[in-house]
Design a protein around this motif. Structure first.
Motif, PDB file in Angstrom:
ATOM      1  N   HIS A 218     -25.278 -49.551 -89.449  1.00 31.28           N
ATOM      2  CA  HIS A 218     -25.091 -48.138 -89.769  1.00 31.28           C
ATOM      3  C   HIS A 218     -24.733 -47.963 -91.236  1.00 31.28           C
ATOM      4  O   HIS A 218     -24.508 -46.845 -91.692  1.00 31.28           O
ATOM      5  CB  HIS A 218     -23.989 -47.535 -88.889  1.00 31.28           C
ATOM      6  N   SER A 219     -24.627 -49.090 -91.948  1.00 31.37           N
ATOM      7  CA  SER A 219     -24.241 -48.985 -93.349  1.00 31.37           C
ATOM      8  C   SER A 219     -25.485 -49.116 -94.225  1.00 31.37           C
ATOM      9  O   SER A 219     -26.141 -50.144 -94.239  1.00 31.37           O
ATOM     10  CB  SER A 219     -23.217 -50.082 -93.674  1.00 31.37           C
ATOM     11  N   MET A 220     -25.796 -48.033 -94.924  1.00 30.87           N
ATOM     12  CA  MET A 220     -26.972 -48.042 -95.807  1.00 30.87           C
ATOM     13  C   MET A 220     -26.810 -49.102 -96.887  1.00 30.87           C
ATOM     14  O   MET A 220     -27.754 -49.806 -97.224  1.00 30.87           O
ATOM     15  CB  MET A 220     -27.137 -46.679 -96.488  1.00 30.87           C
ATOM     16  N   GLN A 221     -25.558 -49.213 -97.391  1.00 30.02           N
ATOM     17  CA  GLN A 221     -25.323 -50.201 -98.445  1.00 30.02           C
ATOM     18  C   GLN A 221     -25.615 -51.596 -97.933  1.00 30.02           C
ATOM     19  O   GLN A 221     -26.216 -52.407 -98.624  1.00 30.02           O
ATOM     20  CB  GLN A 221     -23.866 -50.147 -98.929  1.00 30.02           C
ATOM     21  N   GLN A 222     -25.189 -51.855 -96.688  1.00 27.65           N
ATOM     22  CA  GLN A 222     -25.409 -53.183 -96.143  1.00 27.65           C
ATOM     23  C   GLN A 222     -26.905 -53.453 -95.993  1.00 27.65           C
ATOM     24  O   GLN A 222     -27.391 -54.511 -96.374  1.00 27.65           O
ATOM     25  CB  GLN A 222     -24.721 -53.337 -94.787  1.00 27.65           C
ATOM     26  N   ALA A 223     -27.625 -52.483 -95.444  1.00 28.80           N
ATOM     27  CA  ALA A 223     -29.066 -52.656 -95.280  1.00 28.80           C
ATOM     28  C   ALA A 223     -29.694 -52.944 -96.633  1.00 28.80           C
ATOM     29  O   ALA A 223     -30.516 -53.854 -96.785  1.00 28.80           O
ATOM     30  CB  ALA A 223     -29.675 -51.401 -94.656  1.00 28.80           C
ATOM     31  N   ALA A 224     -29.271 -52.192 -97.637  1.00 30.43           N
ATOM     32  CA  ALA A 224     -29.845 -52.384 -98.971  1.00 30.43           C
ATOM     33  C   ALA A 224     -29.462 -53.748 -99.543  1.00 30.43           C
ATOM     34  O   ALA A 224     -30.258 -54.403-100.197  1.00 30.43           O
ATOM     35  CB  ALA A 224     -29.363 -51.272 -99.898  1.00 30.43           C
ATOM     36  N   ARG A 225     -28.233 -54.174 -99.265  1.00 32.20           N
ATOM     37  CA  ARG A 225     -27.765 -55.446 -99.820  1.00 32.20           C
ATOM     38  C   ARG A 225     -28.460 -56.646 -99.200  1.00 32.20           C
ATOM     39  O   ARG A 225     -28.876 -57.552 -99.902  1.00 32.20           O
ATOM     40  CB  ARG A 225     -26.254 -55.597 -99.592  1.00 32.20           C
ATOM     41  N   VAL A 226     -28.558 -56.673 -97.862  1.00 33.68           N
ATOM     42  CA  VAL A 226     -28.975 -57.926 -97.235  1.00 33.68           C
ATOM     43  C   VAL A 226     -30.441 -57.989 -96.837  1.00 33.68           C
ATOM     44  O   VAL A 226     -30.986 -59.071 -96.670  1.00 33.68           O
ATOM     45  CB  VAL A 226     -28.129 -58.269 -95.982  1.00 33.68           C
ATOM     46  N   SER A 227     -31.090 -56.844 -96.657  1.00 33.40           N
ATOM     47  CA  SER A 227     -32.413 -56.920 -96.039  1.00 33.40           C
ATOM     48  C   SER A 227     -33.526 -56.838 -97.073  1.00 33.40           C
ATOM     49  O   SER A 227     -33.343 -56.337 -98.177  1.00 33.40           O
ATOM     50  CB  SER A 227     -32.573 -55.801 -95.015  1.00 33.40           C
ATOM     51  N   GLN A 228     -34.665 -57.364 -96.651  1.00 24.98           N
ATOM     52  CA  GLN A 228     -35.859 -57.220 -97.475  1.00 24.98           C
ATOM     53  C   GLN A 228     -36.792 -56.178 -96.890  1.00 24.98           C
ATOM     54  O   GLN A 228     -37.566 -55.546 -97.592  1.00 24.98           O
ATOM     55  CB  GLN A 228     -36.603 -58.563 -97.582  1.00 24.98           C
ATOM     56  N   LYS A 229     -36.725 -56.056 -95.538  1.00 24.15           N
ATOM     57  CA  LYS A 229     -37.542 -55.036 -94.880  1.00 24.15           C
ATOM     58  C   LYS A 229     -36.599 -54.126 -94.110  1.00 24.15           C
ATOM     59  O   LYS A 229     -35.555 -54.569 -93.609  1.00 24.15           O
ATOM     60  CB  LYS A 229     -38.521 -55.674 -93.885  1.00 24.15           C
ATOM     61  N   THR A 230     -36.947 -52.861 -94.015  1.00 22.92           N
ATOM     62  CA  THR A 230     -36.117 -51.922 -93.272  1.00 22.92           C
ATOM     63  C   THR A 230     -36.998 -51.083 -92.357  1.00 22.92           C
ATOM     64  O   THR A 230     -38.084 -50.646 -92.752  1.00 22.92           O
ATOM     65  CB  THR A 230     -35.338 -51.000 -94.221  1.00 22.92           C
ATOM     66  N   ALA A 231     -36.502 -50.910 -91.119  1.00 26.06           N
ATOM     67  CA  ALA A 231     -37.192 -50.033 -90.179  1.00 26.06           C
ATOM     68  C   ALA A 231     -36.262 -48.881 -89.855  1.00 26.06           C
ATOM     69  O   ALA A 231     -35.094 -49.100 -89.528  1.00 26.06           O
ATOM     70  CB  ALA A 231     -37.552 -50.802 -88.909  1.00 26.06           C
ATOM     71  N   PHE A 232     -36.767 -47.665 -89.956  1.00 26.24           N
ATOM     72  CA  PHE A 232     -35.949 -46.501 -89.646  1.00 26.24           C
ATOM     73  C   PHE A 232     -36.403 -45.914 -88.317  1.00 26.24           C
ATOM     74  O   PHE A 232     -37.559 -45.540 -88.140  1.00 26.24           O
ATOM     75  CB  PHE A 232     -36.057 -45.465 -90.766  1.00 26.24           C
ATOM     76  N   PHE A 233     -35.480 -45.861 -87.356  1.00 23.74           N
ATOM     77  CA  PHE A 233     -35.766 -45.301 -86.032  1.00 23.74           C
ATOM     78  C   PHE A 233     -35.152 -43.911 -85.941  1.00 23.74           C
ATOM     79  O   PHE A 233     -34.080 -43.646 -86.491  1.00 23.74           O
ATOM     80  CB  PHE A 233     -35.144 -46.158 -84.923  1.00 23.74           C
ATOM     81  N   HIS A 234     -35.849 -43.042 -85.193  1.00 27.41           N
ATOM     82  CA  HIS A 234     -35.292 -41.717 -84.959  1.00 27.41           C
ATOM     83  C   HIS A 234     -35.755 -41.217 -83.602  1.00 27.41           C
ATOM     84  O   HIS A 234     -36.963 -41.132 -83.356  1.00 27.41           O
ATOM     85  CB  HIS A 234     -35.734 -40.744 -86.065  1.00 27.41           C
ATOM     86  N   LEU A 235     -34.804 -40.971 -82.696  1.00 28.18           N
ATOM     87  CA  LEU A 235     -35.100 -40.471 -81.355  1.00 28.18           C
ATOM     88  C   LEU A 235     -36.170 -41.299 -80.639  1.00 28.18           C
ATOM     89  O   LEU A 235     -37.078 -40.762 -80.004  1.00 28.18           O
ATOM     90  CB  LEU A 235     -35.554 -39.005 -81.422  1.00 28.18           C
ATOM     91  N   GLY A 236     -36.065 -42.596 -80.767  1.00 29.07           N
ATOM     92  CA  GLY A 236     -36.982 -43.467 -80.031  1.00 29.07           C
ATOM     93  C   GLY A 236     -38.275 -43.775 -80.761  1.00 29.07           C
ATOM     94  O   GLY A 236     -39.061 -44.602 -80.298  1.00 29.07           O
ATOM     95  N   ASP A 237     -38.525 -43.108 -81.892  1.00 30.85           N
ATOM     96  CA  ASP A 237     -39.736 -43.407 -82.664  1.00 30.85           C
ATOM     97  C   ASP A 237     -39.386 -44.306 -83.841  1.00 30.85           C
ATOM     98  O   ASP A 237     -38.309 -44.175 -84.429  1.00 30.85           O
ATOM     99  CB  ASP A 237     -40.340 -42.109 -83.239  1.00 30.85           C
ATOM    100  N   LEU A 238     -40.331 -45.184 -84.175  1.00 30.22           N
ATOM    101  CA  LEU A 238     -40.207 -45.902 -85.438  1.00 30.22           C
ATOM    102  C   LEU A 238     -40.829 -45.006 -86.495  1.00 30.22           C
ATOM    103  O   LEU A 238     -42.046 -44.801 -86.525  1.00 30.22           O
ATOM    104  CB  LEU A 238     -40.939 -47.246 -85.365  1.00 30.22           C
TER     105      LEU A 238
END
Ligand SMILES: Nc1ncnc2c1ncn2[C@@H]1O[C@H](COP(=O)(O)OP(=O)(O)OP(=O)(O)O)[C@@H](O)[C@H]1O
Ligand SMILES: [Mg+2]
Lengths: 265, 433
Positions: A218-238
């Motif tokens: 749930h931390s945007m900073q963490q996602a930005a810090r550690v990941s190379q790819k990001t998937a954003f889900f919303h109400l069951g949709d990718l």
């Protein structure tokens, strides 16, 4: 600096570890995941982000068939690990889960000693030939879980007697002890202080050298810090799946932008 | 109240806290009432228990002692011959020695001799016989032996036969009381602990009757019951809880198991009679069949207790193990059963305690027979503790009244011990984690 990382990423993208196609998940009548297709790259950290209840955990649990254990849950679509359909009859869920490890959203240590918690996986998979080897595996895993210094003097105290954050790190150590090829982490840092969080992020970065890591956060900073790819889900949709840099600097979808900038979720 | 008055000046009154303060008194009163009700309930329960145990102890304690008389017996070679021991006149020898202690009594008169003999328990002659058979060199010697007196004299000694009652209404006549008092004056009468209550099997004579047969019978029956119901019950519960698909059929099975637990025990007795004895041809009155019958009743209890204990194990532990690649069987045996064990054991012991006290089904399969020796195995005829109580309660002799209460106390003692074991096991297992 940025350019170097880009190149590295392109190399990594060459091989896909897990490939999901048109995955739908139902809890009874509830349609929790709608038609999600995603390729998870080897030696890469993939972050799943999205508002609470959007189905991140649900999708993550599809990847090691943990949803099998829920009576009402039904999964359709294809998920392949190294090109093999994980839902095929020939694939044993036991084998799959040894390959695809998981750290759960809520810390769930066994009501056993700290040592036994970590040693359990290696024991049932026959990874140690003797006690000395097992000791070594346990110590290494606890070190990677950033908890060794806190528990090395009480390895035989119950794991349930640790604090919430310590329990979560114990669960991380337990998961890495079996040396999985893919590690699924469902909000591993939600109960951790900044120091432990930094240690876990360091571990994730280290694991990336050999494994594929999927992290829900749930931390945007963490996602930005550690990941190379990001998937954003919303109400069951990718909604959007792309390089982390791109998601955070230049999202294509309006909903992604709103979420990242804090307007939804 | 103090919260309200001590509120820092200048702050707007907090409505919520005022409402809380207003309702506080009512809530406290409610809580106090509940507490008193609970304590009252516990008090009543304890009072009942106290009355029950108190009444049992007040009648039963007398059975834990038995009046004995000590005699110098001259083993007369004229009456008892080494060659023909079984036909020896041990009774006469005893009467002679008793008569020698009562100055004005002769044994020439048959009727007098018979009433003198009546002082001693019928078993006394057999005790003497056993002594002499074991050691024939005693013939011609004088031996000192302590033997039980018969029931009426035991009652007299314990004050249960009132000397004040008119002679005609008394089982012991005036002259007999005089004899007994003479014996007592000579210091021959004693009242030691009644070991026979535990070392003898049943007998027609209260002073000789003991619980050994019942204890042994109950032991075998419970052992058979445990060996059958424990593995089957746990196995069924594990299958239903961990492996069986949840559908109409498993719902149906669940409902029926719950119904089974509520079936009156006498029905299980009838079933056992029809199936085990009449159809399978198993013998009557044996602890093995008793154990089978009790197992039928205990199994639903164990299944229900085990399922509840398995359900209480948090699903997160199963997930954790499964997430590491443990198989279903490993999850159940390594992670779910250990924390569920205290609950399972408690349920099992409670089930066995119920089985120990169960009477009706054992009556139906004939475990209330009159059997004077303890069973040597589960296929020997025997009684059980509750059926023994039933038999004694039904016996006319005065001596059985206190013995019935004593037997109930023994049964209660076993129940308490079993529950203590349950608590001990529960704590021992819990300390592990
Ligand atoms: N065991 C279940 N049974 C029924 N519905 C479920 C179950 N687990 C999840 N759901 C539903 O599926 C949807 C997605 O849940 P999920 O746990 O995947 O959300 P999430 O994105 O992980 O949320 P969070 O960030 O709060 O952990 C929710 O609407 C939830 O109510
Ligand atoms: Mg979640």
């Amino acid at each position: 600096m940025n350019d170097i990382r880009k190149i590295e990423r392109d190399v990594n993208m060459a091989n896909t570890k897990i490939s999901a196609r048109s995955v739908d998940v139902f809890y009874g009548e509830t349609h929790a995941i709608r038609n999600v297709s995603v390729d998870i790259a080897d030696r890469t950290v993939t972050a799943f982000i999205g508002p609470s209840g959007c189905g991140k955990s649900t999708f993550l649990r599809c990847l090691n068939r943990m949803n099998d254990t829920i009576e009402t849950c039904r999964v359709t679509g294809d998920i392949e690990l190294d090109g093999r359909d994980i839902n095929a009859r020939s694939v044993d869920a036991v084998q799959l889960r040894a390959q695809v490890g998981m750290v759960f959203q809520k810390p769930n240590p066994f009501p056993k000693s700290i040592y036994d918690n970590v040693a359990y996986g290696p024991k049932i998979h026959g990874m140690a030939r003797n006690k000395a080897e097992l000791d070594e595996i346990v110590e290494k895993a606890l070190r990677r879980g950033a908890i060794w210094d806190e528990v090395k003097d009480r390895l035989h105290a119950p794991g349930t007697g640790l604090s919430g954050g310590q329990q979560q790190r114990l669960c991380i150590a337990r998961a890495v002890a079996t040396e999985p090829e893919v590690l699924l982490m469902d909000e591993p840092c939600s109960a951790l202080d900044p120091i432990a969080t930094a240690q876990v992020e360091e571990l994730i970065d280290e694991l990336r050298q050999d494994y594929a890591v999927v992290i829900v956060t749930h931390s945007m900073q963490q996602a930005a810090r550690v990941s190379q790819k990001t998937a954003f889900f919303h109400l069951g949709d990718l909604v959007e799946y792309d390089d982390t840099d791109r998601i955070f600097t230049n999202p294509r979808d309006q909903r992604t932008e709103s979420y990242i900038t804090g307007r939804i979720g | 109240m103090t919260d309200v008055t001590n509120r820092p000046p200048g702050r707007t009154p907090n409505r919520a806290s005022e409402l809380v303060a207003a309702s506080l008194k009512r809530r406290h009163a409610k809580q106090a009432r509940l507490k008193w009700l609970g304590m009252g309930a516990i008090g009543i329960a304890f009072l009942m228990l106290f009355i029950l145990v108190g009444s049992l102890v007040s009648t039963g304690w007398q059975a834990f002692t038995q009046t004995h008389v000590t005699l110098d017996v001259y083993v007369d070679p004229d009456e008892i011959e080494a060659e023909d021991l079984p036909r020896g006149d041990f009774d006469d020898v005893l009467v002679d020695s008793l008569a020698s202690m009562l100055p004005e009594v002769g044994t020439e008169d048959r009727a007098t001799a018979r009433s003198v003999a009546g002082i001693l328990s019928n078993g006394a002659q057999f005790m003497l016989r056993d002594l002499v058979v074991a050691n024939p060199s005693l013939i011609g010697e004088t031996i000192t032996m302590t033997v039980p007196v018969s029931d009426p004299y035991d009652q007299l000694n314990k004050g249960l036969i009132e000397r004040a009652t008119p002679e005609a209404l008394r089982r012991v006549k005036d002259n007999e009381i005089a004899w007994f008092d003479t014996l007592a004056e000579q210091g021959a009468v004693s009242k030691p602990f009644n070991w026979a209550l535990f070392t003898n099997a049943d007998s027609r004579f209260p002073e000789l009757a003991g619980l050994k047969g019942a204890l042994v019978g109950s032991f075998w029956a419970l052992l058979v019951c445990f060996l059958i119901s424990f593995p089957l019950g746990i196995g069924a519960a594990i299958y239903l809880e961990e492996f069986a698909p949840k559908n109409k059929l498993s719902d149906f099975i669940e409902v029926n198991i719950n119904n089974l637990a509520a079936v009156p025990s006498v029905v299980f007795g009838l079933l056992a009679l029809a199936v085990f004895i009449n159809w399978f041809g198993l013998p009557r009155s044996v602890p093995f069949v008793g154990g089978l019958t009790l197992a039928l009743m205990t199994m639903p209890t164990i299944i229900i207790a085990t399922r509840a204990a398995l359900k209480a194990v948090p699903p997160s532990i199963r997930e954790a193990a499964m997430g590491l690649g443990a198989s279903r069987q490993q999850v159940v045996f390594q992670h779910v059963l250990p924390p569920a064990m205290p609950g399972i054991l408690t349920g099992t012991i409670i089930g066995l305690a119920q089985a120990l006290g169960e009477t009706a089904p054992l009556l139906l399969i004939g475990m209330n027979a009159f059997i004077t020796s303890a069973a040597s195995g589960p296929f020997d005829s025997a009684t059980a503790l509750p059926t023994q109580i039933f038999i004694w309660a039904d016996s006319p002799e005065r001596g059985f009244v206190s013995r019935t209460s004593a037997a109930i106390l023994v049964l209660l003692g076993f129940l308490v011990a079993m529950n203590a074991v349950a608590i001990f096991l529960r704590q021992k297992f819990q300390r592990k984690w």
